[in-house]
Design a protein around this motif. Structure first.
Motif, mmCIF file in Angstrom:
data_model
loop_
_atom_site.group_PDB
_atom_site.id
_atom_site.type_symbol
_atom_site.label_atom_id
_atom_site.label_comp_id
_atom_site.label_asym_id
_atom_site.label_seq_id
_atom_site.Cartn_x
_atom_site.Cartn_y
_atom_site.Cartn_z
ATOM 1 N N ALA A 5 0.868 -1.177 0.000
ATOM 2 C CA ALA A 5 0.000 0.000 0.000
ATOM 3 C C ALA A 5 0.905 1.228 0.000
ATOM 4 C CB ALA A 5 -0.900 0.003 1.229
ATOM 5 N N LEU A 6 0.913 1.941 -1.115
ATOM 6 C CA LEU A 6 1.872 3.031 -1.328
ATOM 7 C C LEU A 6 1.176 4.385 -1.289
ATOM 8 C CD1 LEU A 6 4.614 4.204 -2.141
ATOM 9 C CD2 LEU A 6 4.088 3.591 -4.521
ATOM 10 N N LEU A 7 1.582 5.224 -0.349
ATOM 11 C CA LEU A 7 1.049 6.574 -0.203
ATOM 12 C C LEU A 7 2.052 7.587 -0.742
ATOM 13 C CD1 LEU A 7 -0.896 8.744 1.020
ATOM 14 C CD2 LEU A 7 0.379 8.467 3.173
ATOM 15 N N ALA A 8 1.602 8.449 -1.674
ATOM 16 C CA ALA A 8 2.439 9.535 -2.191
ATOM 17 C C ALA A 8 1.541 10.715 -2.532
ATOM 18 C CB ALA A 8 3.236 9.082 -3.411
ATOM 19 N N HIS A 9 2.170 11.883 -2.697
ATOM 20 C CA HIS A 9 1.346 13.075 -2.909
ATOM 21 C C HIS A 9 1.892 14.026 -3.970
ATOM 22 C CE1 HIS A 9 4.453 14.237 -0.044
ATOM 23 N NE2 HIS A 9 4.244 15.503 -0.366
ATOM 24 N N GLU A 10 3.138 13.807 -4.434
ATOM 25 C CA GLU A 10 3.713 14.695 -5.437
ATOM 26 C C GLU A 10 4.917 14.024 -6.102
ATOM 27 O OE1 GLU A 10 4.964 18.202 -3.378
ATOM 28 O OE2 GLU A 10 6.617 17.181 -2.354
ATOM 29 N N LEU A 62 -4.606 14.439 1.887
ATOM 30 C CA LEU A 62 -4.268 14.233 3.288
ATOM 31 C C LEU A 62 -3.177 15.213 3.694
ATOM 32 C CD1 LEU A 62 -4.074 10.325 3.334
ATOM 33 C CD2 LEU A 62 -6.014 11.732 4.032
ATOM 34 N N GLN A 63 -3.207 15.638 4.931
ATOM 35 C CA GLN A 63 -2.185 16.530 5.446
ATOM 36 C C GLN A 63 -1.053 15.714 6.062
ATOM 37 O OE1 GLN A 63 -2.339 19.887 4.986
ATOM 38 N NE2 GLN A 63 -4.209 19.419 3.839
ATOM 39 N N GLN A 64 0.167 16.250 5.973
ATOM 40 C CA GLN A 64 1.311 15.561 6.547
ATOM 41 C C GLN A 64 1.085 15.279 8.022
ATOM 42 O OE1 GLN A 64 5.013 17.705 6.363
ATOM 43 N NE2 GLN A 64 6.239 15.864 6.498
ATOM 44 N N ARG A 65 1.394 14.059 8.427
ATOM 45 C CA ARG A 65 1.271 13.565 9.799
ATOM 46 C C ARG A 65 -0.178 13.399 10.252
ATOM 47 N NH1 ARG A 65 4.711 15.471 14.456
ATOM 48 N NH2 ARG A 65 4.871 13.230 14.811
ATOM 49 N N THR A 66 -1.133 13.624 9.344
ATOM 50 C CA THR A 66 -2.534 13.316 9.663
ATOM 51 C C THR A 66 -3.113 12.434 8.548
ATOM 52 O OG1 THR A 66 -3.270 15.398 8.632
ATOM 53 C CG2 THR A 66 -2.904 15.409 11.015
ATOM 54 N N SER A 67 -2.319 11.462 8.148
ATOM 55 C CA SER A 67 -2.707 10.569 7.047
ATOM 56 C C SER A 67 -3.237 9.239 7.566
ATOM 57 C CB SER A 67 -1.504 10.331 6.122
ATOM 58 O OG SER A 67 -0.404 9.819 6.864
ATOM 59 N N ARG A 69 -6.049 7.740 7.874
ATOM 60 C CA ARG A 69 -7.075 6.939 7.213
ATOM 61 C C ARG A 69 -6.559 6.233 5.958
ATOM 62 N NH1 ARG A 69 -12.153 9.179 6.003
ATOM 63 N NH2 ARG A 69 -12.368 7.290 4.761
ATOM 64 N N PHE A 70 -5.389 6.574 5.489
ATOM 65 C CA PHE A 70 -4.842 5.991 4.255
ATOM 66 C C PHE A 70 -4.891 4.465 4.270
ATOM 67 C CE2 PHE A 70 -0.445 4.174 3.703
ATOM 68 C CZ PHE A 70 -0.615 3.688 2.408
ATOM 69 N N PHE A 71 -4.368 3.842 5.314
ATOM 70 C CA PHE A 71 -4.289 2.389 5.359
ATOM 71 C C PHE A 71 -5.684 1.770 5.420
ATOM 72 C CE2 PHE A 71 -1.799 -1.364 7.277
ATOM 73 C CZ PHE A 71 -1.176 -1.649 6.074
ATOM 74 N N TYR A 72 -6.584 2.403 6.152
ATOM 75 C CA TYR A 72 -7.973 1.932 6.230
ATOM 76 C C TYR A 72 -8.636 1.974 4.858
ATOM 77 C CZ TYR A 72 -13.020 2.301 7.092
ATOM 78 O OH TYR A 72 -14.393 2.153 7.045
ATOM 79 N N ASP A 73 -8.449 3.057 4.132
ATOM 80 C CA ASP A 73 -9.046 3.174 2.805
ATOM 81 C C ASP A 73 -8.525 2.098 1.866
ATOM 82 O OD1 ASP A 73 -10.675 5.329 3.398
ATOM 83 O OD2 ASP A 73 -9.211 6.830 2.754
ATOM 84 N N VAL A 74 -7.242 1.803 1.946
ATOM 85 C CA VAL A 74 -6.674 0.743 1.107
ATOM 86 C C VAL A 74 -7.225 -0.620 1.528
ATOM 87 C CG1 VAL A 74 -4.556 -0.482 0.484
ATOM 88 C CG2 VAL A 74 -4.579 2.020 0.528
ATOM 89 N N MET A 75 -7.312 -0.857 2.820
ATOM 90 C CA MET A 75 -7.852 -2.129 3.311
ATOM 91 C C MET A 75 -9.256 -2.378 2.773
ATOM 92 S SD MET A 75 -6.835 -2.091 7.344
ATOM 93 C CE MET A 75 -5.163 -2.280 7.949
ATOM 94 N N LEU A 192 -2.018 9.305 13.706
ATOM 95 C CA LEU A 192 -3.133 8.464 14.141
ATOM 96 C C LEU A 192 -2.950 7.011 13.704
ATOM 97 C CD1 LEU A 192 -5.996 8.010 15.276
ATOM 98 C CD2 LEU A 192 -6.890 8.800 13.079
ATOM 99 N N GLY A 193 -2.488 6.811 12.467
ATOM 100 C CA GLY A 193 -2.327 5.454 11.960
ATOM 101 C C GLY A 193 -1.351 4.627 12.774
ATOM 102 N N GLU A 194 -0.422 5.285 13.451
ATOM 103 C CA GLU A 194 0.569 4.562 14.237
ATOM 104 C C GLU A 194 -0.009 4.060 15.559
ATOM 105 O OE1 GLU A 194 4.089 7.073 14.305
ATOM 106 O OE2 GLU A 194 4.609 6.291 12.316
ATOM 107 N N MET A 195 -1.232 4.464 15.847
ATOM 108 C CA MET A 195 -1.942 3.959 17.026
ATOM 109 C C MET A 195 -3.152 3.112 16.638
ATOM 110 S SD MET A 195 -1.676 7.428 19.386
ATOM 111 C CE MET A 195 -1.784 8.597 18.015
#
Length: 258
Positions: A5-10, A62-67, A69-75, A192-195
């Motif tokens: 699951a790869l997250l990128a923005h630019e 997504l904003q930096q360090r508030t991403s 939900r990314f992993f949930y959306d991919v799941m 958040l994702g780290e918790m």
């Protein structure tokens, strides 16, 4: 099969090189799902078509360090699409492989467990919390504990975290998805994702293992990996990937290795 699951923005050039880097060092049984966390709704779409990468339609800015939900959306995208895989790996734009062997390492390390992570800490007392995001979680705990159904939570470091599909199915099946969406929309807890994901995994009895020390040295929050360190890692077959790669010149050096 392993799913990245790869997250990128630019930076589409860097994205294409990263996709090819993943495939070069993981040639067998690997799928990539790209999540566009940037402001440009078309970022990465053409590359995904050309490189035969799945594009997550649930992507959003997504904003930096508030991403979180990314992993949930991919799941949930993978479940909706009924994609068969065994392991889901959390990747970001600044992770690159430098040596082969991750698949073999993963299959051996994950035997008898559900998660492979860099570290794990249990947070049990808001007055003892030292990590700022954990303090923020405690401040909003009355709402988040309804998701965890617990008096405590865990934390880890997200990059290169691995979750077995079986535990992901349990996590998704047990979630109150409407409540979680409301929390995603209204909560600004950094990291958040780290918790969230490790706590949900532990909630359903997930067993976790930790990366070896040699690997963890090159898997860190800061400072950025230097070219000198990359060259050292390249000579050590037990070091399969590095994070964070921030410098374009370092990224290009890695990509151009035979």
């Amino acid at each position: 099969m392993i799913c990245m699951a790869l997250l990128a923005h630019e930076d589409e050039h860097a994205l294409r090189n990263q996709i090819r880097n993943i495939r070069k060092y993981n040639p067998q049984d690997v799928q990539i799902v790209f999540y566009n966390g940037g402001q440009d709704a078309n970022f990465g779409k053409k590359i995904c078509e050309e490189e035969k990468v799945m594009y997550c339609p649930y992507s959003r800015p997504l904003q930096q360090r508030t991403s979180g939900r990314f992993f949930y959306d991919v799941m949930r995208y993978l479940e909706d699409k009924k994609v068969e895989y065994e392991y889901l790996v959390y990747m970001e734009y600044d992770i690159m492989f430098v040596n082969s062997g991750f698949r073999e390492y993963l299959l051996g390390k994950m035997e008898g467990c559900d998660c492979l992570i860099k570290m794990i800490r249990k947070e049990v007392d808001p007055n003892q919390a030292s990590w700022p995001p954990a303090k923020d979680m405690w401040k909003d705990w009355e709402r988040w504990k309804t998701i965890f159904n617990s008096d405590s939570f865990y934390r880890t470091s997200s990059p290169m975290s691995v979750f077995r599909h079986g535990i992901i199915k349990q996590m998704l099946a047990g979630l109150n998805k409407k409540r979680l969406e409301r929390l995603f929309d209204s909560s600004n807890i950094p990291c958040l994702g780290e918790m969230l994901y490790i706590t949900l995994a532990k909630k359903y009895g997930g067993k976790c293992k930790i990366y070896g020390d040699n690997t963890k040295r090159f898997l860190r929050f800061r400072p950025a990996i230097t070219l000198k360190e990359i060259k050292e890692a390249k000579k050590r077959p037990e070091v399969m990937f590095v994070h964070p790669v921030k410098d374009a010149g370092v990224r290009e050096w890695i990509f151009n290795q035979s």
